[in-house]
Design a protein around this motif. Structure first.
Motif, PDB file in Angstrom:
ATOM      1  N   MET A   1     -32.108  -7.163  23.767  1.00 49.00           N
ATOM      2  CA  MET A   1     -31.429  -7.593  22.551  1.00 49.00           C
ATOM      3  C   MET A   1     -30.000  -8.017  22.890  1.00 49.00           C
ATOM      4  SD  MET A   1     -30.859  -5.234  19.194  1.00 49.00           S
ATOM      5  CE  MET A   1     -29.275  -5.319  18.413  1.00 49.00           C
ATOM      6  N   PRO A   2     -29.625  -9.206  22.485  1.00 52.61           N
ATOM      7  CA  PRO A   2     -28.267  -9.668  22.783  1.00 52.61           C
ATOM      8  C   PRO A   2     -27.263  -8.857  21.976  1.00 52.61           C
ATOM      9  CG  PRO A   2     -29.356 -11.218  21.301  1.00 52.61           C
ATOM     10  CD  PRO A   2     -30.346 -10.144  21.608  1.00 52.61           C
ATOM     11  N   ALA A   3     -26.055  -8.764  22.506  1.00 47.19           N
ATOM     12  CA  ALA A   3     -25.024  -8.009  21.792  1.00 47.19           C
ATOM     13  C   ALA A   3     -24.691  -8.716  20.489  1.00 47.19           C
ATOM     14  CB  ALA A   3     -23.782  -7.910  22.661  1.00 47.19           C
ATOM     15  N   ASP A   4     -24.477  -7.936  19.454  1.00 46.10           N
ATOM     16  CA  ASP A   4     -24.107  -8.477  18.153  1.00 46.10           C
ATOM     17  C   ASP A   4     -22.608  -8.765  18.199  1.00 46.10           C
ATOM     18  OD1 ASP A   4     -23.650  -9.055  15.538  1.00 46.10           O
ATOM     19  OD2 ASP A   4     -24.729  -7.322  14.750  1.00 46.10           O
ATOM     20  N   PRO A   5     -22.236 -10.027  18.104  1.00 48.67           N
ATOM     21  CA  PRO A   5     -20.801 -10.331  18.212  1.00 48.67           C
ATOM     22  C   PRO A   5     -19.994  -9.730  17.064  1.00 48.67           C
ATOM     23  CG  PRO A   5     -22.077 -12.308  17.656  1.00 48.67           C
ATOM     24  CD  PRO A   5     -23.057 -11.217  17.861  1.00 48.67           C
ATOM     25  N   ASN A   6     -20.632  -9.529  15.941  1.00 42.81           N
ATOM     26  CA  ASN A   6     -19.921  -8.913  14.818  1.00 42.81           C
ATOM     27  C   ASN A   6     -20.360  -7.458  14.720  1.00 42.81           C
ATOM     28  OD1 ASN A   6     -18.857 -11.431  14.124  1.00 42.81           O
ATOM     29  ND2 ASN A   6     -20.698 -11.921  12.944  1.00 42.81           N
ATOM     30  N   SER A   7     -19.398  -6.522  14.780  1.00 46.01           N
ATOM     31  CA  SER A   7     -19.883  -5.149  14.744  1.00 46.01           C
ATOM     32  C   SER A   7     -19.820  -4.592  13.322  1.00 46.01           C
ATOM     33  CB  SER A   7     -19.136  -4.257  15.724  1.00 46.01           C
ATOM     34  OG  SER A   7     -17.783  -4.322  15.444  1.00 46.01           O
ATOM     35  N   PRO A   8     -20.869  -3.838  12.985  1.00 42.90           N
ATOM     36  CA  PRO A   8     -20.942  -3.256  11.654  1.00 42.90           C
ATOM     37  C   PRO A   8     -19.688  -2.448  11.355  1.00 42.90           C
ATOM     38  CG  PRO A   8     -23.023  -2.998  12.801  1.00 42.90           C
ATOM     39  CD  PRO A   8     -22.054  -3.565  13.782  1.00 42.90           C
ATOM     40  N   ALA A   9     -19.318  -2.430  10.119  1.00 43.45           N
ATOM     41  CA  ALA A   9     -18.132  -1.759   9.585  1.00 43.45           C
ATOM     42  C   ALA A   9     -16.878  -2.572   9.797  1.00 43.45           C
ATOM     43  CB  ALA A   9     -17.946  -0.344  10.159  1.00 43.45           C
ATOM     44  N   SER A  10     -16.952  -3.607  10.684  1.00 34.87           N
ATOM     45  CA  SER A  10     -15.747  -4.423  10.838  1.00 34.87           C
ATOM     46  C   SER A  10     -16.074  -5.906  10.822  1.00 34.87           C
ATOM     47  CB  SER A  10     -15.016  -4.030  12.133  1.00 34.87           C
ATOM     48  OG  SER A  10     -15.886  -4.218  13.223  1.00 34.87           O
ATOM     49  N   THR A  11     -17.151  -6.248  10.117  1.00 33.40           N
ATOM     50  CA  THR A  11     -17.515  -7.652   9.988  1.00 33.40           C
ATOM     51  C   THR A  11     -16.893  -8.209   8.714  1.00 33.40           C
ATOM     52  OG1 THR A  11     -19.630  -7.136  11.019  1.00 33.40           O
ATOM     53  CG2 THR A  11     -19.465  -9.263   9.891  1.00 33.40           C
ATOM     54  N   PRO A  12     -16.116  -9.267   8.840  1.00 33.12           N
ATOM     55  CA  PRO A  12     -15.528  -9.825   7.615  1.00 33.12           C
ATOM     56  C   PRO A  12     -16.619 -10.370   6.697  1.00 33.12           C
ATOM     57  CG  PRO A  12     -14.838 -11.044   9.598  1.00 33.12           C
ATOM     58  CD  PRO A  12     -15.765  -9.994  10.047  1.00 33.12           C
ATOM     59  N   GLN A  13     -16.399 -10.209   5.411  1.00 32.84           N
ATOM     60  CA  GLN A  13     -17.414 -10.655   4.468  1.00 32.84           C
ATOM     61  C   GLN A  13     -17.682 -12.153   4.592  1.00 32.84           C
ATOM     62  OE1 GLN A  13     -17.842  -8.647   0.570  1.00 32.84           O
ATOM     63  NE2 GLN A  13     -15.659  -8.185   0.804  1.00 32.84           N
ATOM     64  N   ALA A  14     -16.683 -12.910   5.018  1.00 32.93           N
ATOM     65  CA  ALA A  14     -16.817 -14.366   5.081  1.00 32.93           C
ATOM     66  C   ALA A  14     -17.938 -14.810   6.008  1.00 32.93           C
ATOM     67  CB  ALA A  14     -15.499 -14.987   5.527  1.00 32.93           C
ATOM     68  N   VAL A  15     -18.325 -13.974   6.994  1.00 36.88           N
ATOM     69  CA  VAL A  15     -19.391 -14.395   7.913  1.00 36.88           C
ATOM     70  C   VAL A  15     -20.711 -13.679   7.619  1.00 36.88           C
ATOM     71  CG1 VAL A  15     -17.806 -15.088   9.745  1.00 36.88           C
ATOM     72  CG2 VAL A  15     -18.698 -12.719   9.697  1.00 36.88           C
ATOM     73  N   ILE A  16     -20.763 -13.015   6.495  1.00 38.02           N
ATOM     74  CA  ILE A  16     -22.008 -12.302   6.136  1.00 38.02           C
ATOM     75  C   ILE A  16     -22.810 -13.154   5.157  1.00 38.02           C
ATOM     76  CG2 ILE A  16     -22.963 -10.272   4.966  1.00 38.02           C
ATOM     77  CD1 ILE A  16     -20.516  -8.703   5.962  1.00 38.02           C
ATOM     78  N   ARG A  17     -24.124 -13.228   5.384  1.00 40.65           N
ATOM     79  CA  ARG A  17     -25.023 -13.890   4.443  1.00 40.65           C
ATOM     80  C   ARG A  17     -26.182 -12.934   4.170  1.00 40.65           C
ATOM     81  NH1 ARG A  17     -21.127 -16.410   4.763  1.00 40.65           N
ATOM     82  NH2 ARG A  17     -20.825 -18.643   5.164  1.00 40.65           N
ATOM     83  N   ASN A  18     -26.349 -12.566   2.915  1.00 37.42           N
ATOM     84  CA  ASN A  18     -27.454 -11.681   2.549  1.00 37.42           C
ATOM     85  C   ASN A  18     -28.495 -12.489   1.779  1.00 37.42           C
ATOM     86  OD1 ASN A  18     -26.210  -9.363   3.642  1.00 37.42           O
ATOM     87  ND2 ASN A  18     -24.941  -9.169   1.788  1.00 37.42           N
ATOM     88  N   PHE A  19     -29.705 -12.480   2.298  1.00 36.10           N
ATOM     89  CA  PHE A  19     -30.738 -13.271   1.631  1.00 36.10           C
ATOM     90  C   PHE A  19     -32.085 -12.563   1.688  1.00 36.10           C
ATOM     91  CE2 PHE A  19     -33.488 -14.918   5.019  1.00 36.10           C
ATOM     92  CZ  PHE A  19     -32.758 -14.550   6.150  1.00 36.10           C
ATOM     93  N   CYS A  20     -32.960 -13.016   0.815  1.00 37.66           N
ATOM     94  CA  CYS A  20     -34.332 -12.509   0.846  1.00 37.66           C
ATOM     95  C   CYS A  20     -35.281 -13.698   0.809  1.00 37.66           C
ATOM     96  CB  CYS A  20     -34.607 -11.582  -0.326  1.00 37.66           C
ATOM     97  SG  CYS A  20     -34.348 -12.399  -1.889  1.00 37.66           S
ATOM     98  N   ILE A  21     -36.546 -13.390   1.000  1.00 35.78           N
ATOM     99  CA  ILE A  21     -37.559 -14.443   0.961  1.00 35.78           C
ATOM    100  C   ILE A  21     -38.508 -14.127  -0.193  1.00 35.78           C
ATOM    101  CG2 ILE A  21     -39.399 -15.625   2.209  1.00 35.78           C
ATOM    102  CD1 ILE A  21     -38.058 -14.682   4.824  1.00 35.78           C
ATOM    103  N   ILE A  22     -38.617 -15.067  -1.111  1.00 37.50           N
ATOM    104  CA  ILE A  22     -39.549 -14.892  -2.226  1.00 37.50           C
ATOM    105  C   ILE A  22     -40.796 -15.703  -1.897  1.00 37.50           C
ATOM    106  CG2 ILE A  22     -39.968 -15.374  -4.667  1.00 37.50           C
ATOM    107  CD1 ILE A  22     -36.940 -15.145  -5.097  1.00 37.50           C
ATOM    108  N   ALA A  23     -41.937 -15.021  -1.866  1.00 33.99           N
ATOM    109  CA  ALA A  23     -43.159 -15.736  -1.496  1.00 33.99           C
ATOM    110  C   ALA A  23     -44.371 -15.003  -2.037  1.00 33.99           C
ATOM    111  CB  ALA A  23     -43.269 -15.849   0.022  1.00 33.99           C
ATOM    112  N   HIS A  24     -45.448 -15.733  -2.163  1.00 37.71           N
ATOM    113  CA  HIS A  24     -46.710 -15.108  -2.531  1.00 37.71           C
ATOM    114  C   HIS A  24     -47.285 -14.427  -1.290  1.00 37.71           C
ATOM    115  CE1 HIS A  24     -49.995 -14.431  -5.213  1.00 37.71           C
ATOM    116  NE2 HIS A  24     -50.864 -14.901  -4.332  1.00 37.71           N
TER     117      HIS A  24
END
Lengths: 398, 615
Positions: B1-24
């Protein structure tokens, strides 16, 4: 002490489509011979004598484990040659076997000695020779008086064979019993009435009537599974039973067991032994035996290996032909006593039943399954309706 | 697994995208999600299992997703490292509430539609939920590699629904990977970044809660305001219960403990609680020391809509069934149960479910995970019965439906949406009419496809409605429903009587007009299944004391073995002993002995719904 010997003759000319008994039709013997069978059966009679009593030497067969040396000497009251078709054997062979039994234990003066026979496999001459050697009774597999029914059952005889066989038996002074089957596919109530009337015309001493049971592992069972024949209608069989019971009773034959009727003094004592917990030794392939509980041993049933060849080899090598056995617990013996005794005219002693069974009696009487009057006298006796539902009664009592 | 360049607890909101997938359910969501895991590098190709995110066997077998998961994916666009949180949503009608909570954790939704089938009713319903939440919708047609794909046609359909240009509908193949990178880019560009207040008192919404044998309850949260750190003390706002955060972390795609989670981030919490009912979906988590004053809202208690009696076929399994239900409840806050006794079926439990699929899943998990053979009674809804004297009863078991003078019976009603090719309009309307439906509206999604909305009694669709719809539309019809309230209806209880005694497992609440048909069907079925007794046995269907249908089992005339000679005795005795053993499994109703198998077979009338979830 009364004692029966059953001799199983596991050979037939052909196998009937409904038959699931231990028997081998011509072509299925696998090298077994009638002569070899007779020698082996005589060998088992010798074995039985050593095990049961009068035996002077300790032998190596397993039966000795369960039978105390202190056994009283058995003497033989009844002998029954069944099958298969015992009359596949020549009369001399049957006589040799009976002599073997007589030599081993002695026969009671009034011993009942029965041979089963197919109506077309005995002649007057044969029957006379058997009677001369001590046979007292012949049980003829009449089955039906209707040609089409006999054909469905794969029987090789016709109604005329039965008449001749009965005449031959009478001439020889033998008691005559007729076996009948009802509920054959295609048989209606009128055909059955015809059979019952024909049987009564022959004036036998004893009649057995069995409803046909189509076992899966038979040709008829296979035909049923393929839908070629209709299943037996239990309601029709019930009507047939009632019709037969009615006819037999009015002709002077009283029922003394669910499927058996006899004129006074002509009940089959050998079969009564089975139903009243008697002791018997079954000789021959697939034969079953029973000895009641004795000092230091439980009641025991055992049975022999089925194939005549293996049976013969075991006897020849001095080994027991026993295939399996079970020792009966007191509870199992009690269940058997109820299961068998309830089918008899004498019925059961109500007071001797366990409490739970006694509690079931009023409901059984209320349903018309057991006789109210007899119950008043302390006996549990099935009504005609109850005989047809005997297994329901047995389940309620055990 | 590649290193996550943004570390949790210190990731600026500007680079966060929260999404879901709606599907049958079978439109390829899991395959697409797997493809995203591979493309973003969080799962190496060789470690890839098909449908990585579907954890449970049942889900895997049925190709459906029950429990949501949230995965943190790194993705770079124009040199900027973004953090994508993909929140998987359940796809079935019974889990609408869970879906709504998953949606509430996102700013955007991928609307994924099979390019050979078009949008289905449940997807449409979830789309409406997402639109109501102001989520950014990215329309995507999947399976463009299929020979049967017709992307132009369905792009037009989606454009019509969303009011966008058909050219805006992305075309991808989860199977080949075509278009997936473009989809990830588009999520970054179009889905808004979270805009919570990192300095406000902490508020995080629970959108899923899963019981794990080793860790206890694992709770999935979306942090809205503030932040959470390991060892913090937290408070559940609905119950005010306080716990310590034993572990906090993200899934990528395996759980990984972190220092904490900041505003806008998605991850999991472990507090050591052993029961998901103590960490409920929809609840708001806040800091124990610095508590928020208002919750995020939207929390509601799961309410059972469908009830069924569950009984072990072998009565001695009853304690095992209880243990198994208790174990399931650790992971299923919506499951309720209480002991009940049935004359016909013995000891069991009356269980409450969100809906039919929920019932099936619970039943199947009980049988599979606990090795239990179960019989379930016909499912029923909850009725409110008001008597002439004004007293009112809630009935969850038809056999407890009150006798006497009834003023009114109320039943739950749903708004059902059916989407199907327009050639089936007639048969669908016929079906809904038969089920006491009332047509609300009908809209054409395209020239060939129509959306039909009915109100229907819930009780009319829980037996076999979905199967009937599928078979009458050759598999093309899809269904969604939501409860919208209740209505008074002319309902009666039909009892089934054996020799004058009620057989409780067969009591049913049905519409007056259907009572006769139900009575005839059940009495006939039981006549065929119950063995003859030595006396005649009447079977009746009755409403109160009024008999509406009757059958008779004729008396048994013969039950005797003809022959019983030396060689038959052992066999006959063993048969008798076996029958005595079998008698223990007999139920006695009045004087009638009925093998439990007969009841089971008779209840099989309602077997159809159990086949529903299987494809």
């Amino acid at each position: 002490m009364a004692f029966g010997v059953y001799v199983h003759v596991p050979f037939c000319a052909t196998r009937c489509g409904y038959c699931d008994f231990v028997t081998y039709a011509l072509g299925e013997w696998g090298g077994a011979t009638l002569e070899g069978y007779v020698e082996a059966a005589l060998g088992e009679i010798g074995l039985a004598r050593r095990v049961l009593g009068g035996g002077s030497q300790v032998n190596t067969v397993s039966h000795v484990d369960t039978v105390s040396q202190a056994n009283p000497v058995f003497h033989v009251d009844t002998v029954f040659f069944g099958g298969g078709t015992p009359t596949m054997l020549r009369p001399e062979a049957l006589v040799r076997l009976l002599d073997g039994i007589r030599d081993a234990w002695g026969l009671a003066d009034d011993a009942e000695v029965t041979a089963e026979a197919n109506p077309d496999s005995v002649t007057g001459e044969t029957l006379a020779r058997l009677a001369g050697a001590g046979f007292t009774r012949v049980s003829l597999g009449m089955q039906s008086a209707v040609g089409s029914v006999l054909a469905t059952l794969d029987r090789t005889h016709g109604p005329e064979n039965v008449t001749r066989a009965v005449e031959g038996a009478r001439a020889a002074g033998l008691d005559v019993s007729l076996d009948l089957i009802y509920g054959t596919p295609g048989e209606g109530l009128s055909e059955w009435r015809e059979t019952v009337a024909a049987a009564l015309v022959l004036a036998p001493d004893h009649v057995s009537a069995y409803s046909l049971v189509i076992e899966p592992a038979t040709r008829m069972g296979a035909a049923l599974a393929r839908g070629e024949i209709a299943p037996v209608d239990p309601d029709l069989q019930a009507e047939m039973y009632e019709a037969a019971d009615e006819a037999f009773a009015s002709a002077g034959y009283d029922w003394y067991e669910v499927s058996n009727w006899a004129r006074e003094g002509h009940r089959c004592r050998h079969n009564l032994g089975y139903w009243t917990g008697g002791d018997w030794w079954g000789v021959g392939p697939g034969a079953h035996s029973h000895l009641g509980a004795g000092e230091g041993r439980p009641a025991t049933r055992w049975w022999n290996v089925k194939h005549p060849l293996e049976y013969g080899e075991r006897i020849a090598s001095g080994a027991s032909p026993e295939e399996g056995r079970e020792a009966l617990s007191g509870e199992q013996s009690r269940i058997e006593a109820v299961m068998l005794g309830v089918r008899l005219r004498e019925g059961l002693d109500a007071a001797a039943l366990p409490e739970a069974a006694r509690d079931a009696l009023p409901a059984l009487a209320g349903d018309g399954l057991i006789d109210e009057a007899a119950l008043g006298e302390g006996r549990l006796v099935l009504t005609r309706r109850g005989r047809l539902l005997a297994d329901v009664v047995v389940r309620a009592l055990t | 697994m590649p290193a996550d360049p943004n570390s949790p607890a210190s990731t600026p909101q500007a680079v966060i995208r929260n999404f879901c997938i709606i599907a049958h359910i079978d439109h390829g969501k899991s395959t697409l999600a797997d493809r995203m895991l591979g493309l973003t590098g969080v799962v190496e190709q060789r470690a890839m299992r098909e449908q990585y995110l579907d954890r449970m066997d049942i889900e895997r077998e049925r190709g459906i997703t029950i429990k949501a998961q949230a995965v943190r994916l790194p993705w770079k666009v124009e040199g900027v490292d973004y953090t994508l949180n993909m929140i998987d949503t359940p796809g079935h009608v019974d889990f609408t509430y869970e879906v709504s909570r998953s949606l509430a954790a996102c700013e955007g939704a991928v609307l994924l539609v099979d390019s050979a089938q078009g949008i289905e009713a449940q997807t449409l319903a979830n789309l409406y939920l997402a639109m109501a939440d102001d989520l950014t919708i990215i329309p995507v047609l999947n399976k463009i590699d299929l020979p049967a794909a017709d992307p132009d046609r369905y792009a037009a359909e989606l454009a019509g629904l969303l009011g966008c240009d058909p050219a805006d509908v992305l075309r991808v193949s989860g199977k080949t990977g075509a278009g997936v990178a473009a989809l990830l880019d588009r999520i970054v560009r179009e889905v808004p970044a979270p805009t919570g207040d990192p300095d406000a008192p902490t508020r995080a919404m629970i959108f899923d809660s899963v019981y794990d044998t080793y860790r206890g309850v694992v709770t999935y949260v979306r942090v809205v305001d503030g932040g959470l750190k390991a060892r913090d003390r937290i408070t559940m706002m609905s119950t005010r219960a306080t716990h310590e955060l034993l572990e906090i972390g993200v899934i990528s795609p395996e759980p990984k403990a972190m220092k904490g989670l900041g505003a806008g981030e998605v991850g999991y919490l472990i507090t050591g609680v052993k029961d998901v009912r103590r960490s409920r979906v929809g609840d708001t988590v806040t800091g124990a020391a610095r508590q928020a004053t208002t919750s995020l809202g939207g929390y509601r208690d799961p309410k059972p809509m469908v009830y069924s009696g569950l009984y072990p076929i072998d009565g001695s399994d009853y304690p095992d069934l209880r243990d198994a239900l208790e174990r399931l409840q650790l992971n299923d806050a919506a499951l309720s149960f209480e002991p009940e006794t049935s004359v016909a079926l013995g000891f069991g439990f009356r269980c409450g479910f969100l809906g039919l699929l929920h019932l099936e899943i619970v039943r199947e998990r009980l049988e599979r995970e606990s090795d239990l053979d179960l019989i379930s009674t016909a499912p029923n809804v909850v009725y409110t019965v008001t008597m002439e004297d004004g007293t009112s009863t809630t009935v969850t078991n038809p056999s407890e439906f009150p006798e006497g003078k009834i003023r009114e019976v109320r039943e739950p009603v749903v708004r059902a949406t059916v989407i199907a090719p327009s050639e089936y309009i007639g048969t669908i309307m016929e079906l809904c009419q038969e089920r006491r439906g009332v047509l609300q509206s009908m809209d054409y999604l395209s020239e060939e496809r129509v959306e039909i909305r009915y109100t229907l009694p819930l009780g009319e669709i829980i037996f076999d409605f979905f199967d009937a719809l599928k078979s009458r539309t050759r598999g093309y019809g899809s269904l969604d429903y939501e409860t919208i309230g209740d209505q008074a209806a002319d309902l009666v209880k039909v009892d089934i009587l054996l020799q004058g005694e009620k057989v409780d497992a067969f009591s049913a609440v049905v519409h007056k007009d259907e009572a006769y048909a139900y009575g005839v069907r059940l009495t006939d079925k039981l006549r065929q299944l119950i063995p003859r007794q030595q006396f005649e046995v009447p079977i009746q269907a009755a409403i109160g004391s009024r008999v509406i249908a009757r059958e008779t089992i004729r008396a048994l005339r013969k039950d005797v073995l003809a022959k019983c000679y030396g060689g038959d005795i052992s066999r006959k005795r063993k048969l008798l002993e076996k029958q005595k053993e079998g008698k223990k499994r007999m139920k006695t109703i009045g004087r009638v002995e009925v093998p439990q198998e007969a009841f089971i077979a008779a209840l099989g009338t309602y077997d159809e719904p159990q086949a529903k979830g299987k494809k």
